[in-house]
Design a protein around this motif. Structure first.
Motif, short mmCIF file in Angstrom:
data_model
loop_
_atom_site.label_atom_id
_atom_site.label_comp_id
_atom_site.label_asym_id
_atom_site.label_seq_id
_atom_site.Cartn_x
_atom_site.Cartn_y
_atom_site.Cartn_z
N ASP A 359 0.82 -1.22 0.00
CA ASP A 359 0.00 0.00 0.00
C ASP A 359 0.85 1.27 0.00
OD1 ASP A 359 -2.47 -1.11 -0.24
OD2 ASP A 359 -2.92 -1.11 1.91
N LEU A 360 2.01 1.19 -0.61
CA LEU A 360 2.88 2.37 -0.71
C LEU A 360 3.44 2.41 -2.12
CD1 LEU A 360 5.52 3.69 1.75
CD2 LEU A 360 6.25 3.10 -0.55
N PHE A 361 3.50 3.61 -2.68
CA PHE A 361 4.11 3.76 -4.00
C PHE A 361 5.02 4.97 -3.99
CE2 PHE A 361 4.69 4.31 -8.47
CZ PHE A 361 4.64 3.01 -8.97
N VAL A 362 6.19 4.81 -4.58
CA VAL A 362 7.13 5.92 -4.65
C VAL A 362 7.02 6.55 -6.04
CG1 VAL A 362 9.53 6.67 -4.43
CG2 VAL A 362 8.68 4.74 -3.05
N PHE A 363 6.39 7.72 -6.10
CA PHE A 363 6.28 8.43 -7.37
C PHE A 363 7.54 9.27 -7.59
CE2 PHE A 363 1.77 7.81 -6.16
CZ PHE A 363 1.39 7.06 -7.26
N HIS A 364 8.04 9.22 -8.82
CA HIS A 364 9.25 9.99 -9.14
C HIS A 364 8.86 11.36 -9.68
CE1 HIS A 364 12.41 6.63 -9.48
NE2 HIS A 364 11.36 6.14 -8.85
N ALA A 365 9.64 12.38 -9.29
CA ALA A 365 9.45 13.73 -9.85
C ALA A 365 10.78 14.12 -10.49
CB ALA A 365 9.02 14.69 -8.75
N GLY A 366 11.70 14.72 -9.71
CA GLY A 366 12.99 15.11 -10.28
C GLY A 366 14.03 14.03 -10.13
N THR A 367 13.90 12.93 -10.86
CA THR A 367 14.94 11.90 -10.84
C THR A 367 15.58 11.78 -12.22
OG1 THR A 367 13.47 10.06 -11.43
CG2 THR A 367 13.73 10.53 -9.08
N GLY A 368 16.80 11.27 -12.21
CA GLY A 368 17.49 10.96 -13.46
C GLY A 368 18.09 9.58 -13.33
N GLU A 369 18.76 9.12 -14.36
CA GLU A 369 19.39 7.80 -14.31
C GLU A 369 20.84 7.93 -14.76
OE1 GLU A 369 16.79 5.21 -16.38
OE2 GLU A 369 17.00 3.60 -14.92
N LYS A 370 21.76 7.34 -13.98
CA LYS A 370 23.17 7.38 -14.36
C LYS A 370 23.74 5.99 -14.12
CE LYS A 370 26.19 10.06 -12.06
NZ LYS A 370 26.47 11.31 -11.34
N ASP A 371 24.31 5.40 -15.13
CA ASP A 371 24.87 4.03 -15.04
C ASP A 371 23.87 3.06 -14.43
OD1 ASP A 371 27.20 5.29 -15.94
OD2 ASP A 371 27.87 5.67 -13.88
N GLY A 372 22.62 3.14 -14.85
CA GLY A 372 21.61 2.21 -14.35
C GLY A 372 21.15 2.48 -12.94
N ARG A 373 21.57 3.61 -12.36
CA ARG A 373 21.14 3.94 -10.99
C ARG A 373 20.32 5.22 -11.00
NH1 ARG A 373 26.57 2.19 -8.37
NH2 ARG A 373 26.01 0.02 -7.99
N PHE A 374 19.38 5.31 -10.06
CA PHE A 374 18.58 6.54 -9.95
C PHE A 374 19.38 7.61 -9.23
CE2 PHE A 374 15.06 3.39 -10.22
CZ PHE A 374 14.44 3.91 -11.36
N VAL A 375 19.34 8.83 -9.78
CA VAL A 375 20.02 9.97 -9.14
C VAL A 375 19.04 11.15 -9.06
CG1 VAL A 375 22.34 9.33 -9.95
CG2 VAL A 375 20.91 10.82 -11.37
N THR A 376 19.37 12.14 -8.23
CA THR A 376 18.51 13.31 -8.12
C THR A 376 18.69 14.18 -9.36
OG1 THR A 376 20.20 14.65 -7.01
CG2 THR A 376 18.77 13.31 -5.61
N ASN A 377 17.60 14.81 -9.79
CA ASN A 377 17.67 15.64 -11.00
C ASN A 377 16.66 16.78 -10.96
OD1 ASN A 377 18.72 16.24 -13.58
ND2 ASN A 377 16.96 15.25 -14.55
N GLY A 378 16.30 17.21 -9.73
CA GLY A 378 15.32 18.29 -9.62
C GLY A 378 15.17 18.69 -8.17
N GLY A 379 14.31 19.67 -7.89
CA GLY A 379 14.09 20.14 -6.53
C GLY A 379 13.26 19.14 -5.74
N ARG A 380 12.06 18.89 -6.24
CA ARG A 380 11.25 17.85 -5.62
C ARG A 380 11.63 16.55 -6.34
NH1 ARG A 380 5.15 19.91 -5.35
NH2 ARG A 380 5.53 20.55 -7.50
N VAL A 381 12.13 15.60 -5.61
CA VAL A 381 12.72 14.40 -6.23
C VAL A 381 11.73 13.23 -6.24
CG1 VAL A 381 14.63 12.74 -6.07
CG2 VAL A 381 15.03 15.17 -5.58
N LEU A 382 11.11 12.95 -5.08
CA LEU A 382 10.20 11.79 -4.97
C LEU A 382 8.95 12.18 -4.19
CD1 LEU A 382 12.84 9.16 -3.73
CD2 LEU A 382 11.93 9.30 -6.07
N GLY A 383 7.86 11.46 -4.43
CA GLY A 383 6.65 11.59 -3.61
C GLY A 383 6.32 10.21 -3.06
N VAL A 384 6.64 10.00 -1.78
CA VAL A 384 6.40 8.69 -1.18
C VAL A 384 4.96 8.69 -0.65
CG1 VAL A 384 7.18 7.06 0.58
CG2 VAL A 384 8.84 8.54 -0.58
N THR A 385 4.11 7.88 -1.26
CA THR A 385 2.67 7.98 -1.04
C THR A 385 2.10 6.66 -0.54
OG1 THR A 385 2.68 9.51 -2.89
CG2 THR A 385 0.53 8.77 -2.13
#
Ligand code: AMP
Ligand code: GLY
Length: 425
Positions: A359-385
């Protein structure tokens, strides 16, 4: 059917997540999307303001429905363009999206159609603006007329600050042409709520109530952001308040827009200030709120595609929406420094562990991908809902997810949903 979602934030991830669950949908595209969205949809590398590119893509792919997330393409007329080309599109036309693109227009509309709002005046010259500030007294609210990415509102705590804000805006130093006109209005006290409704220009279907958390730090301190977290339902919107908002805000606004020759189709979002029995409208947005969209769509039991399609087709009279009785809470995880400047490219850890929580979903906002890994790419990064039988349960579950996730300099509020708890206690 193929669906195209336009945008790249947490709101668009939630839309894609919900739309992809519909039995009516074969394939979902998102332009430009983000790496989280890319797990559920095909990301298309087109910017939200590349109207010609988006149109060409929708035609080539035979997109059955386009859903527009952010205000920029709406205010540029993407809905008009798609409609002229015979494509189905969910969103407000340019002349209707003006309700968000110009605060002066929205205030004048509210005055004309008796929608409750704060006392105000609109100015293009500094001297009369300062005279009005002196009449209203302090605190006073100074707003740039045009779109300013949520940063064009100054709550001035001194005359000096108010005069400086007006001078900055009207001299073109702050917000460019968006600040060429200013709205100055009375400061309102109370508790804010976000009230969203689908409308075809006549019929109005409210969504569940929600509350955003605008300030960057706990206890609503620090500068305003796009939103640091949200929950639904919002107990401040009692049954009485709900009725009042439907009649005095939504009905009058939808009818008023029709009378103005700007029929409103899409989702209409009213930002409200509620003080006891009094409701006042702070602003309108011509789109889903972000982060509000995330908890709202987690609570929506019905398939969302029929209501989006019916709105695009101009008749929602036979649509019914069902909501989960559970509460939902979204905690935004942001890059340290936001809403000012912040670093990018920091590796995010713990997403899998958080994602395994039921019953939890992590929505992505400002994320990027580098070498197959998630990295930050914005001010608001995730919405843990997260969902919960009560708001308390939803808060606890969301923060369990938040605690699994980290990166260098991560920032989040620790008090999301607290106001709902104090009301239900
Ligand atoms: P707006 O973009 O107009 O909704 O303003 C952004 C935020 O500024 C709102 O969510 C409120 O927190 C605050 N705000 C705007 N107008 C007022 C007002 N008249 N009184 C108090 N706070 C306000
Ligand atoms: N969360 C506020 C907004 O979307 O404007």
């Amino acid at each position: 059917m193929k669906v195209l979602v336009i945008g790249s934030g947490g709101r668009e991830h939630a839309l894609v997540w919900k739309i992809a669950q519909s039995p009516l949908v074969r394939r979902v595209y998102c332009a430009p999307g983000n790496p989280g969205i890319g797990r559920l949809a095909e990301n298309v590398p087109l910017k939200v303001d590349d109207l010609a590119g988006l149109l060409a893509f929708a035609k080539k792919e035979g997109i059955g429905l386009t859903v527009v997330g952010p205000e920029l393409p709406l205010s540029l007329g993407i809905v008009d363009l798609f409609e002229e080309n015979g494509l189905k599109v969910f969103g407000a036309r340019k002349n209707a999206a003006h309700i968000e693109a110009s605060k002066a227009f929205a205030k004048d509309l509210m005055k004309k159609y008796d929608v409750p709002t704060a006392a105000y005046e609109v100015f293009t010259e500094i001297d009369p603006a300062v005279a009005f500030i002196d009449r209203l007294g302090i605190p006073v609210v100074v707003k740039a007329d045009g779109l300013a990415a949520g940063k064009g509102v100054i709550i001035a705590q001194s005359r000096e600050e108010a005069v400086a804000a007006v001078t900055d805006m009207l001299s073109g130093n702050a917000f460019g042409s968006a600040g060429a006109r200013v709205v100055i209005e009375e400061f309102l006290r109370g508790e804010e709520a976000s009230f969203l409704a689908f409308t075809d220009g006549k019929n109005i279907i409210p969504l569940a109530s929600a509350q955003d958390h605008k300030a960057v730090f706990d206890n609503d301190t620090g500068p305003n952001t796009g939103g640091m977290g949200a929950y639904s339902p919002a107990p401040v919107v009692t049954a009485d308040i709900h009725e009042k908002v439907m009649q005095q805000v939504m009905r009058r606004t939808v009818d008023g827009m029709a009378s103005e020759g700007r029929p409103y189709r899409g989702v209409l979002y009213a930002g409200l200030m509620i003080d006891g029995n009094s409701i006042k409208t702070l602003e309108f947005n011509a789109r889903f709120g972000d982060p509000e969209c995330q908890p709202l769509l987690m609570r929506m039991k019905s398939d969302i595609v029929p209501v989006l399609l019916a709105t695009a087709e101009g008749d929602i009279s036979s649509v019914r929406l069902e909501w989960n009785d559970k509460a939902a809470v979204c905690v935004v995880m942001a890059a340290g420094g936001y809403p000012g400047s912040y670093p990018k490219g920091d590796e995010i850890s713990g997403l899998d562990k958080a994602g395994a929580i039921e019953d939890l979903f992590v929505f992505h906002a400002g994320t990027g991908e580098k070498d197959g890994r998630f990295v930050t790419n914005g001010g608001r990064v995730l919405g843990v809902t997260a969902l919960g039988a009560t708001v308390k349960e939803a808060i606890d579950r969301a923060y369990r997810g938040v605690k699994e996730i980290t990166w260098k300099g991560v920032h989040y509020r620790t008090d999301i949903g607290k106001k709902a708890l104090s009301r239900s206690a």
